[in-house]
Design a protein around this motif. Structure first.
Motif, PDB file in Angstrom:
ATOM      1  N   GLY A 110       0.782  -1.222   0.000  1.00 51.68           N
ATOM      2  CA  GLY A 110       0.000   0.000   0.000  1.00 51.68           C
ATOM      3  C   GLY A 110       0.817   1.277   0.000  1.00 51.68           C
ATOM      4  N   ASP A 111       2.134   1.177  -0.205  1.00 53.15           N
ATOM      5  CA  ASP A 111       2.981   2.369  -0.242  1.00 53.15           C
ATOM      6  C   ASP A 111       2.766   3.117  -1.561  1.00 53.15           C
ATOM      7  OD1 ASP A 111       4.127   1.752   2.224  1.00 53.15           O
ATOM      8  OD2 ASP A 111       5.661   0.494   1.283  1.00 53.15           O
ATOM      9  N   ARG A 112       3.001   4.414  -1.519  1.00 50.61           N
ATOM     10  CA  ARG A 112       2.958   5.245  -2.722  1.00 50.61           C
ATOM     11  C   ARG A 112       4.373   5.291  -3.292  1.00 50.61           C
ATOM     12  NH1 ARG A 112       1.206  10.892  -1.344  1.00 50.61           N
ATOM     13  NH2 ARG A 112       1.039  11.113  -3.625  1.00 50.61           N
ATOM     14  N   VAL A 113       4.601   4.557  -4.346  1.00 50.67           N
ATOM     15  CA  VAL A 113       5.928   4.470  -4.943  1.00 50.67           C
ATOM     16  C   VAL A 113       6.035   5.466  -6.094  1.00 50.67           C
ATOM     17  CG1 VAL A 113       7.548   2.989  -6.177  1.00 50.67           C
ATOM     18  CG2 VAL A 113       6.178   2.055  -4.291  1.00 50.67           C
ATOM     19  N   VAL A 114       7.162   6.173  -6.167  1.00 48.59           N
ATOM     20  CA  VAL A 114       7.436   7.077  -7.271  1.00 48.59           C
ATOM     21  C   VAL A 114       8.892   6.898  -7.691  1.00 48.59           C
ATOM     22  CG1 VAL A 114       7.980   8.984  -5.688  1.00 48.59           C
ATOM     23  CG2 VAL A 114       7.374   9.482  -8.072  1.00 48.59           C
ATOM     24  N   THR A 117      14.189  10.238 -11.559  1.00 47.80           N
ATOM     25  CA  THR A 117      15.374   9.880 -12.332  1.00 47.80           C
ATOM     26  C   THR A 117      15.876  11.005 -13.222  1.00 47.80           C
ATOM     27  OG1 THR A 117      16.211   8.397 -14.056  1.00 47.80           O
ATOM     28  CG2 THR A 117      13.857   8.851 -14.087  1.00 47.80           C
ATOM     29  N   GLY A 118      17.193  11.009 -13.434  1.00 52.42           N
ATOM     30  CA  GLY A 118      17.785  11.920 -14.386  1.00 52.42           C
ATOM     31  C   GLY A 118      17.596  11.482 -15.818  1.00 52.42           C
ATOM     32  N   CYS A 119      17.085  10.289 -16.032  1.00 50.02           N
ATOM     33  CA  CYS A 119      16.831   9.787 -17.385  1.00 50.02           C
ATOM     34  C   CYS A 119      15.782  10.656 -18.069  1.00 50.02           C
ATOM     35  CB  CYS A 119      16.356   8.334 -17.324  1.00 50.02           C
ATOM     36  SG  CYS A 119      16.012   7.590 -18.936  1.00 50.02           S
ATOM     37  N   TRP A 120      15.895  10.746 -19.402  1.00 50.52           N
ATOM     38  CA  TRP A 120      14.914  11.479 -20.198  1.00 50.52           C
ATOM     39  C   TRP A 120      13.549  10.808 -20.080  1.00 50.52           C
ATOM     40  CZ3 TRP A 120      13.839  10.399 -25.864  1.00 50.52           C
ATOM     41  CH2 TRP A 120      13.002  11.382 -26.413  1.00 50.52           C
ATOM     42  N   GLU A 121      12.517  11.604 -19.822  1.00 47.20           N
ATOM     43  CA  GLU A 121      11.199  11.078 -19.460  1.00 47.20           C
ATOM     44  C   GLU A 121      10.600  10.112 -20.485  1.00 47.20           C
ATOM     45  OE1 GLU A 121       6.826  12.599 -17.874  1.00 47.20           O
ATOM     46  OE2 GLU A 121       8.393  14.042 -18.328  1.00 47.20           O
ATOM     47  N   PRO A 122      10.528  10.447 -21.780  1.00 45.44           N
ATOM     48  CA  PRO A 122       9.932   9.490 -22.725  1.00 45.44           C
ATOM     49  C   PRO A 122      10.670   8.162 -22.781  1.00 45.44           C
ATOM     50  CG  PRO A 122      10.000  11.672 -23.694  1.00 45.44           C
ATOM     51  CD  PRO A 122      10.811  11.738 -22.430  1.00 45.44           C
ATOM     52  N   LEU A 123      11.982   8.178 -22.629  1.00 45.40           N
ATOM     53  CA  LEU A 123      12.750   6.936 -22.642  1.00 45.40           C
ATOM     54  C   LEU A 123      12.454   6.104 -21.407  1.00 45.40           C
ATOM     55  CD1 LEU A 123      14.928   5.085 -23.813  1.00 45.40           C
ATOM     56  CD2 LEU A 123      16.629   6.492 -22.625  1.00 45.40           C
ATOM     57  N   ALA A 124      12.460   6.749 -20.235  1.00 42.84           N
ATOM     58  CA  ALA A 124      12.165   6.020 -18.999  1.00 42.84           C
ATOM     59  C   ALA A 124      10.759   5.430 -19.044  1.00 42.84           C
ATOM     60  CB  ALA A 124      12.320   6.947 -17.795  1.00 42.84           C
ATOM     61  N   ARG A 125       9.793   6.199 -19.569  1.00 39.76           N
ATOM     62  CA  ARG A 125       8.409   5.699 -19.659  1.00 39.76           C
ATOM     63  C   ARG A 125       8.328   4.487 -20.583  1.00 39.76           C
ATOM     64  NH1 ARG A 125       4.775   8.500 -17.055  1.00 39.76           N
ATOM     65  NH2 ARG A 125       5.046  10.735 -16.638  1.00 39.76           N
ATOM     66  N   LEU A 133       5.928  -1.942 -15.719  1.00 41.80           N
ATOM     67  CA  LEU A 133       5.854  -1.005 -14.598  1.00 41.80           C
ATOM     68  C   LEU A 133       5.247   0.332 -15.018  1.00 41.80           C
ATOM     69  CD1 LEU A 133       9.391  -1.692 -13.067  1.00 41.80           C
ATOM     70  CD2 LEU A 133       7.186  -2.429 -12.121  1.00 41.80           C
ATOM     71  N   ALA A 134       4.409   0.304 -16.023  1.00 41.76           N
ATOM     72  CA  ALA A 134       3.840   1.540 -16.556  1.00 41.76           C
ATOM     73  C   ALA A 134       2.996   2.275 -15.530  1.00 41.76           C
ATOM     74  CB  ALA A 134       2.996   1.229 -17.795  1.00 41.76           C
ATOM     75  N   GLU A 135       2.473   1.546 -14.547  1.00 39.02           N
ATOM     76  CA  GLU A 135       1.574   2.170 -13.576  1.00 39.02           C
ATOM     77  C   GLU A 135       2.311   2.951 -12.499  1.00 39.02           C
ATOM     78  OE1 GLU A 135       2.747  -1.634 -11.510  1.00 39.02           O
ATOM     79  OE2 GLU A 135       2.468  -0.920 -13.561  1.00 39.02           O
ATOM     80  N   VAL A 136       3.620   2.822 -12.415  1.00 36.58           N
ATOM     81  CA  VAL A 136       4.381   3.500 -11.363  1.00 36.58           C
ATOM     82  C   VAL A 136       4.609   4.952 -11.756  1.00 36.58           C
ATOM     83  CG1 VAL A 136       6.501   3.495 -10.002  1.00 36.58           C
ATOM     84  CG2 VAL A 136       5.518   1.333 -10.784  1.00 36.58           C
ATOM     85  N   PRO A 137       4.232   5.913 -10.914  1.00 30.49           N
ATOM     86  CA  PRO A 137       4.458   7.329 -11.220  1.00 30.49           C
ATOM     87  C   PRO A 137       5.933   7.616 -11.470  1.00 30.49           C
ATOM     88  CG  PRO A 137       2.956   7.121  -9.364  1.00 30.49           C
ATOM     89  CD  PRO A 137       3.500   5.740  -9.642  1.00 30.49           C
TER      90      PRO A 137
END
Length: 227
Positions: A110-114, A117-125, A133-137
């Motif tokens: 039940g933890d809120r995981v986020v 990262t310094g990675c570029w957002e579209p690549l990390a997504r 792991l698409a559901e992880v903020p």
């Protein structure tokens, strides 16, 4: 007030086996030899800049700009997705199994995981989606257009992670943080608990000296070989 159930994970070399953005932009350069040729020609000017702390990021920024030159935001997004698809199609183990298991345990509790990262957002997504792991903020770095290419806009690294996480609804202090790098000292200072993931010895020394505590270390297998 402690945000009791917020858990922050770093991405590169904490959840993944390599520096994901570095690998992506190198591939983008190599895919078109003329881009790499420009970087090589500029090397005599760029390499001396690595010797000074205030200029050592300029060669990397130039390489990113060259890798993105002439490409639209849509084209770059597609390139990131194609890169993620190719990596997984090749059967490479992108994520560290122990790290992902730990993250999923937090979610199950039940933890809120986020992920920050310094990675570029579209690549990390794209990589997270392919890894289930698409559901992880995600809070990640962004680029902005400049002189026909793209350069850093918001870099989610070191102390910058704090305001970026806060803006996305994850203000400090946090319950738990996981990282492999001493750049995340500000993150650790604002976490009730934290762990280092297969860190380098120099990282451990710097963090223990700064925080005056013995660092808890998770020796998750698979990462050491990637270093």
């Amino acid at each position: 007030m402690l945000h009791a159930n917020v858990v922050v994970f770093d991405f590169d070399l904490t959840l993944t086996r390599w520096e994901t953005a570095a690998r992506f932009f190198k591939a983008a350069l190599r895919a078109q030899p003329w881009r790499m040729a420009v970087v090589v020609l500029a090397a005599p000017v760029l390499l001396p800049l690595l010797a000074l702390r205030r200029t050592r990021r300029l060669p990397v920024r130039f390489a990113v700009w060259m890798a993105t030159f002439g490409r639209s935001g849509t084209q770059l997004d597609r390139l990131a997705q194609a890169h993620a698809d190719a990596v997984f199609a090749a059967g490479e183990a992108v994520f560290i199994e122990d790290a992902v298991a730990c993250l999923r345990t937090h979610l199950a509790n039940g933890d809120r995981v986020v992920i920050a990262t310094g990675c570029w957002e579209p690549l990390a997504r794209a990589l997270l989606a392919r890894g289930g792991l698409a559901e992880v903020p995600l809070v990640a770095s962004t680029l902005r257009p400049w002189l026909g290419g793209w350069v850093s806009d918001q870099h989610c690294l070191g102390p910058n992670k704090i305001p970026l996480l806060t803006a996305r609804g994850y203000p400090p202090p946090w319950a738990m943080a996981y990282t492999d790098h001493h750049a995340d000292l500000p993150l650790l200072r604002n976490s009730a608990q934290w762990c280092l993931v297969s860190p380098k010895p120099g990282c451990v020394r710097r963090i223990e000296q700064a925080l005056q505590v013995r660092a808890p270390i998770l020796p998750w297998r698979g990462q050491a070989a990637a270093r």
